[in-house]
Design a protein around this motif. Sequence first.
Motif, PDB file in Angstrom:
ATOM      1  N   PHE A 110      35.590  48.548  29.056  1.00  0.00           N
ATOM      2  CA  PHE A 110      35.835  47.162  28.667  1.00  0.00           C
ATOM      3  C   PHE A 110      37.327  46.899  28.421  1.00  0.00           C
ATOM      4  N   LYS A 111      38.009  47.919  27.854  1.00  0.00           N
ATOM      5  CA  LYS A 111      39.466  47.772  27.637  1.00  0.00           C
ATOM      6  C   LYS A 111      40.161  47.501  28.965  1.00  0.00           C
ATOM      7  N   GLU A 112      39.719  48.225  30.005  1.00  0.00           N
ATOM      8  CA  GLU A 112      40.343  48.028  31.326  1.00  0.00           C
ATOM      9  C   GLU A 112      40.083  46.612  31.832  1.00  0.00           C
ATOM     10  N   ILE A 113      38.905  46.081  31.515  1.00  0.00           N
ATOM     11  CA  ILE A 113      38.577  44.719  31.971  1.00  0.00           C
ATOM     12  C   ILE A 113      39.489  43.704  31.276  1.00  0.00           C
ATOM     13  N   VAL A 114      39.714  43.931  29.985  1.00  0.00           N
ATOM     14  CA  VAL A 114      40.599  43.031  29.232  1.00  0.00           C
ATOM     15  C   VAL A 114      42.006  43.083  29.852  1.00  0.00           C
ATOM     16  N   TRP A 152      31.418  41.747  36.641  1.00  0.00           N
ATOM     17  CA  TRP A 152      30.142  41.164  36.247  1.00  0.00           C
ATOM     18  C   TRP A 152      30.356  40.034  35.242  1.00  0.00           C
ATOM     19  N   GLU A 153      29.426  39.111  35.264  1.00  0.00           N
ATOM     20  CA  GLU A 153      29.649  37.868  34.518  1.00  0.00           C
ATOM     21  C   GLU A 153      29.720  38.060  32.999  1.00  0.00           C
ATOM     22  N   TYR A 154      28.770  38.818  32.441  1.00  0.00           N
ATOM     23  CA  TYR A 154      28.753  38.902  30.975  1.00  0.00           C
ATOM     24  C   TYR A 154      29.986  39.619  30.445  1.00  0.00           C
ATOM     25  N   LYS A 155      30.499  40.568  31.265  1.00  0.00           N
ATOM     26  CA  LYS A 155      31.692  41.296  30.812  1.00  0.00           C
ATOM     27  C   LYS A 155      32.919  40.384  30.855  1.00  0.00           C
ATOM     28  N   ALA A 156      32.970  39.505  31.849  1.00  0.00           N
ATOM     29  CA  ALA A 156      34.102  38.564  31.948  1.00  0.00           C
ATOM     30  C   ALA A 156      34.057  37.579  30.778  1.00  0.00           C
ATOM     31  N   LEU A 157      32.858  37.124  30.454  1.00  0.00           N
ATOM     32  CA  LEU A 157      32.711  36.194  29.330  1.00  0.00           C
ATOM     33  C   LEU A 157      33.241  36.853  28.052  1.00  0.00           C
ATOM     34  N   LEU A 158      32.847  38.115  27.855  1.00  0.00           N
ATOM     35  CA  LEU A 158      33.270  38.836  26.642  1.00  0.00           C
ATOM     36  C   LEU A 158      34.760  39.201  26.686  1.00  0.00           C
ATOM     37  N   ALA A 159      35.279  39.481  27.877  1.00  0.00           N
ATOM     38  CA  ALA A 159      36.724  39.770  27.982  1.00  0.00           C
ATOM     39  C   ALA A 159      37.508  38.525  27.555  1.00  0.00           C
ATOM     40  N   GLY A 160      37.035  37.343  27.965  1.00  0.00           N
ATOM     41  CA  GLY A 160      37.667  36.089  27.535  1.00  0.00           C
ATOM     42  C   GLY A 160      37.602  35.954  26.021  1.00  0.00           C
ATOM     43  N   ALA A 181      45.244  33.571  29.890  1.00  0.00           N
ATOM     44  CA  ALA A 181      44.345  34.438  30.660  1.00  0.00           C
ATOM     45  C   ALA A 181      42.888  34.164  30.290  1.00  0.00           C
ATOM     46  N   PHE A 182      42.647  33.967  29.000  1.00  0.00           N
ATOM     47  CA  PHE A 182      41.282  33.663  28.535  1.00  0.00           C
ATOM     48  C   PHE A 182      40.759  32.386  29.205  1.00  0.00           C
ATOM     49  N   SER A 183      41.617  31.374  29.302  1.00  0.00           N
ATOM     50  CA  SER A 183      41.146  30.117  29.903  1.00  0.00           C
ATOM     51  C   SER A 183      40.845  30.316  31.393  1.00  0.00           C
ATOM     52  N   LEU A 184      41.638  31.150  32.053  1.00  0.00           N
ATOM     53  CA  LEU A 184      41.395  31.370  33.485  1.00  0.00           C
ATOM     54  C   LEU A 184      40.108  32.162  33.710  1.00  0.00           C
ATOM     55  N   VAL A 185      39.915  33.199  32.873  1.00  0.00           N
ATOM     56  CA  VAL A 185      38.706  34.033  33.027  1.00  0.00           C
ATOM     57  C   VAL A 185      37.455  33.172  32.835  1.00  0.00           C
ATOM     58  N   HIS A 186      37.467  32.324  31.821  1.00  0.00           N
ATOM     59  CA  HIS A 186      36.296  31.471  31.595  1.00  0.00           C
ATOM     60  C   HIS A 186      36.173  30.384  32.663  1.00  0.00           C
ATOM     61  N   ASP A 187      37.304  29.866  33.098  1.00  0.00           N
ATOM     62  CA  ASP A 187      37.281  28.809  34.116  1.00  0.00           C
ATOM     63  C   ASP A 187      36.681  29.302  35.443  1.00  0.00           C
ATOM     64  N   ASP A 188      36.873  30.591  35.742  1.00  0.00           N
ATOM     65  CA  ASP A 188      36.406  31.144  37.017  1.00  0.00           C
ATOM     66  C   ASP A 188      34.915  31.508  36.999  1.00  0.00           C
ATOM     67  N   LEU A 189      34.298  31.519  35.825  1.00  0.00           N
ATOM     68  CA  LEU A 189      32.896  31.970  35.708  1.00  0.00           C
ATOM     69  C   LEU A 189      31.959  31.133  36.596  1.00  0.00           C
ATOM     70  N   GLY A 192      45.469  36.316  43.661  1.00  0.00           N
ATOM     71  CA  GLY A 192      45.387  37.173  44.847  1.00  0.00           C
ATOM     72  C   GLY A 192      44.432  38.339  44.694  1.00  0.00           C
ATOM     73  N   GLU A 193      43.674  38.381  43.605  1.00  0.00           N
ATOM     74  CA  GLU A 193      42.743  39.489  43.340  1.00  0.00           C
ATOM     75  C   GLU A 193      41.359  38.896  43.068  1.00  0.00           C
ATOM     76  N   LEU A 194      40.350  39.795  42.956  1.00  0.00           N
ATOM     77  CA  LEU A 194      39.030  39.292  42.577  1.00  0.00           C
ATOM     78  C   LEU A 194      39.096  38.757  41.149  1.00  0.00           C
ATOM     79  N   THR A 195      38.362  37.672  40.892  1.00  0.00           N
ATOM     80  CA  THR A 195      38.307  37.182  39.505  1.00  0.00           C
ATOM     81  C   THR A 195      37.596  38.234  38.640  1.00  0.00           C
ATOM     82  N   THR A 196      37.816  38.136  37.327  1.00  0.00           N
ATOM     83  CA  THR A 196      37.259  39.172  36.437  1.00  0.00           C
ATOM     84  C   THR A 196      35.744  39.262  36.599  1.00  0.00           C
ATOM     85  N   TRP A 197      35.061  38.135  36.635  1.00  0.00           N
ATOM     86  CA  TRP A 197      33.588  38.195  36.702  1.00  0.00           C
ATOM     87  C   TRP A 197      33.121  38.778  38.024  1.00  0.00           C
TER      88      TRP A 197
END
Length: 296
Positions: A36-40, A116-124, A88-96, A107-112
């Motif tokens: 999860f740290k890596e996802i953040v 995965w979606e739940y991990k992106a939500l929590l990373a935000g 970054a938090f706003s972008l991660v949630h905006d991309d969900l 230029g990369e895959l979005t966090t979700w």
Amino acid sequence: MLPNWYTTYKDKVELQIEKYLDTYLSIPMGRPLDEFKEIVKYSVKWGKKLRAIFALEFYLTLSWKDIADIKWDDDIMKLCIAIELIHAFSLVHDDLPCMDDDDMRRGELTTWKKYWEYKALLAGDMLITLWFELLSDIKDAHISRELTKLITHSIWFYGMVGWQIEDMYYEEYMSDLDVDTLCKLHYKKTGKLIEASILWGIIVSEEKGNIDVFKDFGRKIGLAFQIKDDLLDVEWTAQEVGKSVGGEEKWFVYLCGVEHSRQKLHELITECWEMSKNLGSEKIDFLVEYVGKRRK
Ligand code: GRG
């Protein structure tokens, strides 16, 4: 092509973010949390770091300091980190999937999409929680309170969250949307955080004499940034800008046309120059120009 000083500032901000996250998340927590740290960290990587650079340059200009004077634990550095974590938090949630459902960002895959979606939500959620921690560490309690208020106002009901709700509404009721309303929405979506970044830099420099002028500057440069974002959407491909383009019909260019949007952008940039020229900072002049000319 970015000037050397921009790259120096950006490298410094990125290094401090990495250092902060490594320090803050350094306790070994076991496999799921280590991943999860890596996802953040992934969620804050890349990007222009423009908001932090605005804060930093306003601070340096008004306090007559040089980037080399800035130490890792100075308040301004904590703010630069906090701004980029919030952004970054706003972008991660905006991309969900439940929001914009985007696959590409910077230029990369979005966090979700990558994790995965739940991990992106929590990373935000993690990113936004960390800025409370950073702000609570500001030396002067009065300044910390002022900064907290400003940033809260860029996020809550009259900021990004309110915008997202209205965005969903106007998707259904497109014909209710006019240019004035769109300018207000753009201010909430993007302008307020950029404005807050500039005001943060000014407040921490403790040179608040011109704060009203720079509120106006912040509002205008924020709107210019978003109009340019809308233009990028029609002027360049997804590969060139590093994120999805096209699709939404309510953006500035669709309401006003490309030419009128470019003209509005030009007017805003010129007004910002008028306001910032008394500061005598070539770097701020460059940032204003960059907002109007950027390709990413
Ligand atoms: C997340 C507070 C919150 C609530 C949910 C999803 C949402 C409501 C708000 C999102 C606001 C948002 C994503 C605005 C986008 C603004 C924008 C144009 C971002 C791109 O900024 P750049 O180009 O990005 O500076 P880089 O990648 O360079 O950092």
